[in-house]
Design a protein around this motif. Structure first.
Motif, PDB file in Angstrom:
ATOM      1  N   ASP A 194      33.902  28.772   6.469  1.00 14.68           N
ATOM      2  CA  ASP A 194      33.079  28.827   5.266  1.00 14.68           C
ATOM      3  C   ASP A 194      32.679  27.432   4.813  1.00 14.68           C
ATOM      4  OD1 ASP A 194      35.409  27.808   4.020  1.00 14.68           O
ATOM      5  OD2 ASP A 194      36.113  29.841   3.601  1.00 14.68           O
ATOM      6  N   THR A 195      31.868  27.408   3.772  1.00 21.44           N
ATOM      7  CA  THR A 195      31.399  26.164   3.164  1.00 21.44           C
ATOM      8  C   THR A 195      31.635  26.250   1.666  1.00 21.44           C
ATOM      9  OG1 THR A 195      29.690  25.828   4.848  1.00 21.44           O
ATOM     10  CG2 THR A 195      29.389  24.700   2.737  1.00 21.44           C
ATOM     11  N   THR A 196      32.253  25.216   1.109  1.00 17.72           N
ATOM     12  CA  THR A 196      32.517  25.171  -0.328  1.00 17.72           C
ATOM     13  C   THR A 196      31.618  24.122  -0.968  1.00 17.72           C
ATOM     14  OG1 THR A 196      34.811  25.851  -0.019  1.00 17.72           O
ATOM     15  CG2 THR A 196      34.255  24.811  -2.108  1.00 17.72           C
ATOM     16  N   ILE A 197      30.898  24.539  -1.994  1.00 18.59           N
ATOM     17  CA  ILE A 197      29.972  23.662  -2.705  1.00 18.59           C
ATOM     18  C   ILE A 197      30.485  23.507  -4.135  1.00 18.59           C
ATOM     19  CG2 ILE A 197      27.577  23.291  -3.381  1.00 18.59           C
ATOM     20  CD1 ILE A 197      26.849  25.429  -1.217  1.00 18.59           C
ATOM     21  N   SER A 198      30.770  22.279  -4.536  1.00 12.89           N
ATOM     22  CA  SER A 198      31.297  22.006  -5.867  1.00 12.89           C
ATOM     23  C   SER A 198      30.387  21.024  -6.585  1.00 12.89           C
ATOM     24  CB  SER A 198      32.710  21.407  -5.787  1.00 12.89           C
ATOM     25  OG  SER A 198      33.553  22.176  -4.953  1.00 12.89           O
ATOM     26  N   VAL A 199      30.244  21.220  -7.886  1.00 10.83           N
ATOM     27  CA  VAL A 199      29.533  20.258  -8.725  1.00 10.83           C
ATOM     28  C   VAL A 199      30.584  19.497  -9.527  1.00 10.83           C
ATOM     29  CG1 VAL A 199      27.858  19.921 -10.569  1.00 10.83           C
ATOM     30  CG2 VAL A 199      27.495  21.725  -8.865  1.00 10.83           C
ATOM     31  N   VAL A 200      30.635  18.185  -9.362  1.00  4.72           N
ATOM     32  CA  VAL A 200      31.664  17.362  -9.999  1.00  4.72           C
ATOM     33  C   VAL A 200      31.020  16.196 -10.731  1.00  4.72           C
ATOM     34  CG1 VAL A 200      33.433  17.960  -8.291  1.00  4.72           C
ATOM     35  CG2 VAL A 200      31.963  15.977  -7.897  1.00  4.72           C
ATOM     36  N   ALA A 201      31.733  15.701 -11.723  1.00  5.88           N
ATOM     37  CA  ALA A 201      31.286  14.518 -12.467  1.00  5.88           C
ATOM     38  C   ALA A 201      32.494  13.915 -13.160  1.00  5.88           C
ATOM     39  CB  ALA A 201      30.208  14.882 -13.484  1.00  5.88           C
ATOM     40  N   GLY A 202      32.730  12.635 -12.924  1.00  2.00           N
ATOM     41  CA  GLY A 202      33.812  11.944 -13.602  1.00  2.00           C
ATOM     42  C   GLY A 202      35.186  12.572 -13.395  1.00  2.00           C
ATOM     43  N   GLY A 203      35.460  13.092 -12.201  1.00  2.00           N
ATOM     44  CA  GLY A 203      36.747  13.706 -11.927  1.00  2.00           C
ATOM     45  C   GLY A 203      36.912  15.098 -12.474  1.00  2.00           C
ATOM     46  N   ALA A 204      35.855  15.698 -13.003  1.00  2.00           N
ATOM     47  CA  ALA A 204      35.909  17.060 -13.544  1.00  2.00           C
ATOM     48  C   ALA A 204      35.079  17.985 -12.662  1.00  2.00           C
ATOM     49  CB  ALA A 204      35.395  17.098 -14.975  1.00  2.00           C
ATOM     50  N   LEU A 205      35.537  19.224 -12.550  1.00  2.00           N
ATOM     51  CA  LEU A 205      34.843  20.237 -11.757  1.00  2.00           C
ATOM     52  C   LEU A 205      34.076  21.161 -12.697  1.00  2.00           C
ATOM     53  CD1 LEU A 205      34.411  21.706  -9.003  1.00  2.00           C
ATOM     54  CD2 LEU A 205      36.490  23.011  -9.534  1.00  2.00           C
ATOM     55  N   TYR A 206      32.766  21.315 -12.449  1.00  2.00           N
ATOM     56  CA  TYR A 206      31.922  22.113 -13.327  1.00  2.00           C
ATOM     57  C   TYR A 206      31.459  23.418 -12.685  1.00  2.00           C
ATOM     58  CZ  TYR A 206      31.649  18.138 -16.490  1.00  2.00           C
ATOM     59  OH  TYR A 206      31.962  17.125 -17.370  1.00  2.00           O
ATOM     60  N   PHE A 207      31.421  23.466 -11.373  1.00  2.00           N
ATOM     61  CA  PHE A 207      30.954  24.672 -10.703  1.00  2.00           C
ATOM     62  C   PHE A 207      31.531  24.702  -9.302  1.00  2.00           C
ATOM     63  CE2 PHE A 207      27.913  27.224  -8.259  1.00  2.00           C
ATOM     64  CZ  PHE A 207      27.836  28.359  -9.060  1.00  2.00           C
ATOM     65  N   LEU A 208      31.806  25.933  -8.816  1.00  2.00           N
ATOM     66  CA  LEU A 208      32.404  26.105  -7.491  1.00  2.00           C
ATOM     67  C   LEU A 208      31.832  27.352  -6.852  1.00  2.00           C
ATOM     68  CD1 LEU A 208      34.627  25.415  -5.360  1.00  2.00           C
ATOM     69  CD2 LEU A 208      36.191  26.821  -6.707  1.00  2.00           C
ATOM     70  N   ARG A 209      31.401  27.206  -5.610  1.00  2.00           N
ATOM     71  CA  ARG A 209      30.892  28.354  -4.860  1.00  2.00           C
ATOM     72  C   ARG A 209      31.303  28.205  -3.399  1.00  2.00           C
ATOM     73  NH1 ARG A 209      27.241  32.461  -4.221  1.00  2.00           N
ATOM     74  NH2 ARG A 209      25.871  32.409  -2.396  1.00  2.00           N
ATOM     75  N   THR A 210      31.845  29.276  -2.840  1.00  2.00           N
ATOM     76  CA  THR A 210      32.215  29.304  -1.427  1.00  2.00           C
ATOM     77  C   THR A 210      31.426  30.396  -0.733  1.00  2.00           C
ATOM     78  OG1 THR A 210      34.458  28.523  -1.906  1.00  2.00           O
ATOM     79  CG2 THR A 210      34.111  29.584   0.219  1.00  2.00           C
ATOM     80  N   VAL A 211      30.786  30.042   0.380  1.00  2.00           N
ATOM     81  CA  VAL A 211      30.004  31.006   1.152  1.00  2.00           C
ATOM     82  C   VAL A 211      30.493  31.003   2.589  1.00  2.00           C
ATOM     83  CG1 VAL A 211      27.952  30.846  -0.303  1.00  2.00           C
ATOM     84  CG2 VAL A 211      28.221  29.265   1.609  1.00  2.00           C
ATOM     85  N   GLU A 212      30.535  32.188   3.182  1.00  2.00           N
ATOM     86  CA  GLU A 212      30.882  32.280   4.595  1.00  2.00           C
ATOM     87  C   GLU A 212      29.741  31.720   5.431  1.00  2.00           C
ATOM     88  OE1 GLU A 212      32.419  35.935   6.067  1.00  2.00           O
ATOM     89  OE2 GLU A 212      33.326  36.480   4.143  1.00  2.00           O
ATOM     90  N   ASN A 213      30.110  31.188   6.594  1.00  2.00           N
ATOM     91  CA  ASN A 213      29.091  30.604   7.459  1.00  2.00           C
ATOM     92  C   ASN A 213      28.082  31.665   7.887  1.00  2.00           C
ATOM     93  OD1 ASN A 213      30.398  28.191   7.274  1.00  2.00           O
ATOM     94  ND2 ASN A 213      31.484  28.403   9.212  1.00  2.00           N
ATOM     95  N   LEU A 214      26.815  31.321   7.745  1.00  2.00           N
ATOM     96  CA  LEU A 214      25.756  32.246   8.116  1.00  2.00           C
ATOM     97  C   LEU A 214      25.307  32.038   9.552  1.00  2.00           C
ATOM     98  CD1 LEU A 214      23.605  32.013   4.866  1.00  2.00           C
ATOM     99  CD2 LEU A 214      25.411  33.655   5.421  1.00  2.00           C
ATOM    100  N   SER A 215      25.447  30.812  10.037  1.00  2.00           N
ATOM    101  CA  SER A 215      25.055  30.508  11.410  1.00  2.00           C
ATOM    102  C   SER A 215      26.265  30.590  12.317  1.00  2.00           C
ATOM    103  CB  SER A 215      24.448  29.090  11.479  1.00  2.00           C
ATOM    104  OG  SER A 215      23.341  28.989  10.619  1.00  2.00           O
ATOM    105  N   ASN A 216      26.049  30.335  13.572  1.00  2.00           N
ATOM    106  CA  ASN A 216      27.148  30.320  14.524  1.00  2.00           C
ATOM    107  C   ASN A 216      28.117  29.208  14.193  1.00  2.00           C
ATOM    108  OD1 ASN A 216      26.031  32.442  15.970  1.00  2.00           O
ATOM    109  ND2 ASN A 216      24.805  31.065  17.259  1.00  2.00           N
ATOM    110  N   GLY A 217      29.346  29.311  14.693  1.00  2.00           N
ATOM    111  CA  GLY A 217      30.370  28.310  14.432  1.00  2.00           C
ATOM    112  C   GLY A 217      29.960  26.940  14.932  1.00  2.00           C
ATOM    113  N   VAL A 218      30.614  25.930  14.415  1.00  2.00           N
ATOM    114  CA  VAL A 218      30.310  24.552  14.758  1.00  2.00           C
ATOM    115  C   VAL A 218      31.511  23.928  15.431  1.00  2.00           C
ATOM    116  CG1 VAL A 218      29.681  22.299  13.848  1.00  2.00           C
ATOM    117  CG2 VAL A 218      28.776  24.361  12.783  1.00  2.00           C
ATOM    118  N   ASP A 219      31.319  23.400  16.625  1.00  2.00           N
ATOM    119  CA  ASP A 219      32.372  22.610  17.248  1.00  2.00           C
ATOM    120  C   ASP A 219      32.352  21.235  16.613  1.00  2.00           C
ATOM    121  OD1 ASP A 219      33.040  24.660  18.964  1.00  2.00           O
ATOM    122  OD2 ASP A 219      31.579  24.020  20.479  1.00  2.00           O
TER     123      ASP A 219
END
Length: 314
Positions: A194-219
């Motif tokens: 999967d891929t985790t996308i976070s929005v951060v600022a000044g050491g604080a977390l404001y948003f978090l989203r995790t999505v499963e990989n849509l394409s083929n796996g990556v070596d």
């Protein structure tokens, strides 16, 4: 004398979708040093069950590095965590938590029942934002999963002291320059599943989203354009949602930090930068590996290192 050595050591244990990574970190005047690391798989993939073999492996690791009384911090997988940015009245901490608890299930809906949660005050991103309300983040995870993770660690004879979020731990591992950086940034963690996308600022977390990989796996070390295009699409969606639905205006995003797979590939960073129109740079972990303790793909343990660093130096 060795009685005091445990005071200068800490343990970070990161639970992932299918396994667990653990590091032992020693603190000194030169900074944090990784004494050793182990990785184990969980029985039946992501089922809430740990193999006896892994618990035994963790127990042996603890004995070898004298970790029994050390501070242990656990990381919950991002896909099991919900982060909500809320606007609340400026209440004292206890009253603020009670107010959020009353709203759970009423105006605040979570994708799971019986959550364990915390309420974290975060800095106001818009200095001239009108109104008397203040921003806070609700962080929640399924109680059953958290209790299971704690029990796994306790079964190995260790004593968990805290539970933390993987994106904050990964940011912490990058050192104070990243942790204290001003401005809004996206922290992008690319993993096998999967891929985790976070929005951060000044050491604080404001948003978090995790999505499963849509394409083929990556070596590792291979740039797959299809996956990068999918990732760029999701990052752009997250940025727009954050700006217009949460911040209420088009706040500038200073750039993207790239961690995990492809983080050492200049071509991947350049491709993402072109797709997003933002600077993309790798986020290395500022930690030294003890001679003889190095493992393959040590960058994969960066989140576990950041967990061990929670609370600062003893």
């Amino acid at each position: 004398m060795t009685w005091h050595l445990w005071r200068r050591r800490a343990v970070g244990i990161e639970f992932t979708r299918t396994g667990c990574r653990c590091v032992a970190v020693r603190f000194s005047s030169r900074g944090p040093e990784v004494l050793g690391a182990i990785e184990g798989e969980l029985a039946d993939g992501n089922e809430l069950q740990a193999t006896d073999a892994f618990v035994g492996q963790l127990r042996d690791f603890s004995r070898r590095h004298r970790l029994r009384n050390c501070r242990v911090v656990i990381g919950v997988p991002s896909e099991r965590v919900t982060v909500r940015l809320l606007k609340m009245p400026p209440l004292p901490d206890r009253a603020l938590r009670q107010a959020v608890a009353l709203e759970l299930g009423e105006t605040i809906h979570l994708p799971f029942d019986d959550p364990v949660f915390d309420v974290v005050r975060v800095p106001q991103l818009v200095a001239d934002d009108p109104g008397d309300e203040v921003p806070v983040c609700l962080v929640a995870a399924p109680r059953g999963y958290v209790q299971w993770a704690l029990q796994v660690v306790r079964s190995a004879g260790l004593r968990p002291r805290a539970v933390d979020l993987a994106p904050l731990a990964r940011l912490r591992a990058a050192g104070p320059d990243a942790w204290q950086a001003a401005g809004v940034r996206v922290l992008l963690q690319l993993d096998d599943a999967d891929t985790t996308i976070s929005v951060v600022a000044g050491g604080a977390l404001y948003f978090l989203r995790t999505v499963e990989n849509l394409s083929n796996g990556v070596d590792e070390g291979t740039v797959v354009d299809g996956r990068l295009a999918d990732v760029a699409y999701e990052v752009d969606r997250v940025i727009k949602f954050f700006q217009f639905n949460l911040a209420g205006r088009e706040l500038p995003v200073d750039g993207v930090w790239l961690a995990g797979l492809l983080s050492d590939e200049a071509a991947a960073a350049a491709r993402l930068s072109g797709l997003l129109g933002l600077p993309v740079q790798p986020l290395p972990a500022e930690v030294v590996w003890r001679r003889g303790a190095a493992v393959n793909h040590s960058a994969a343990y960066a989140t576990a290192v950041g967990l061990a660093l929670k609370g600062g130096f003893p």
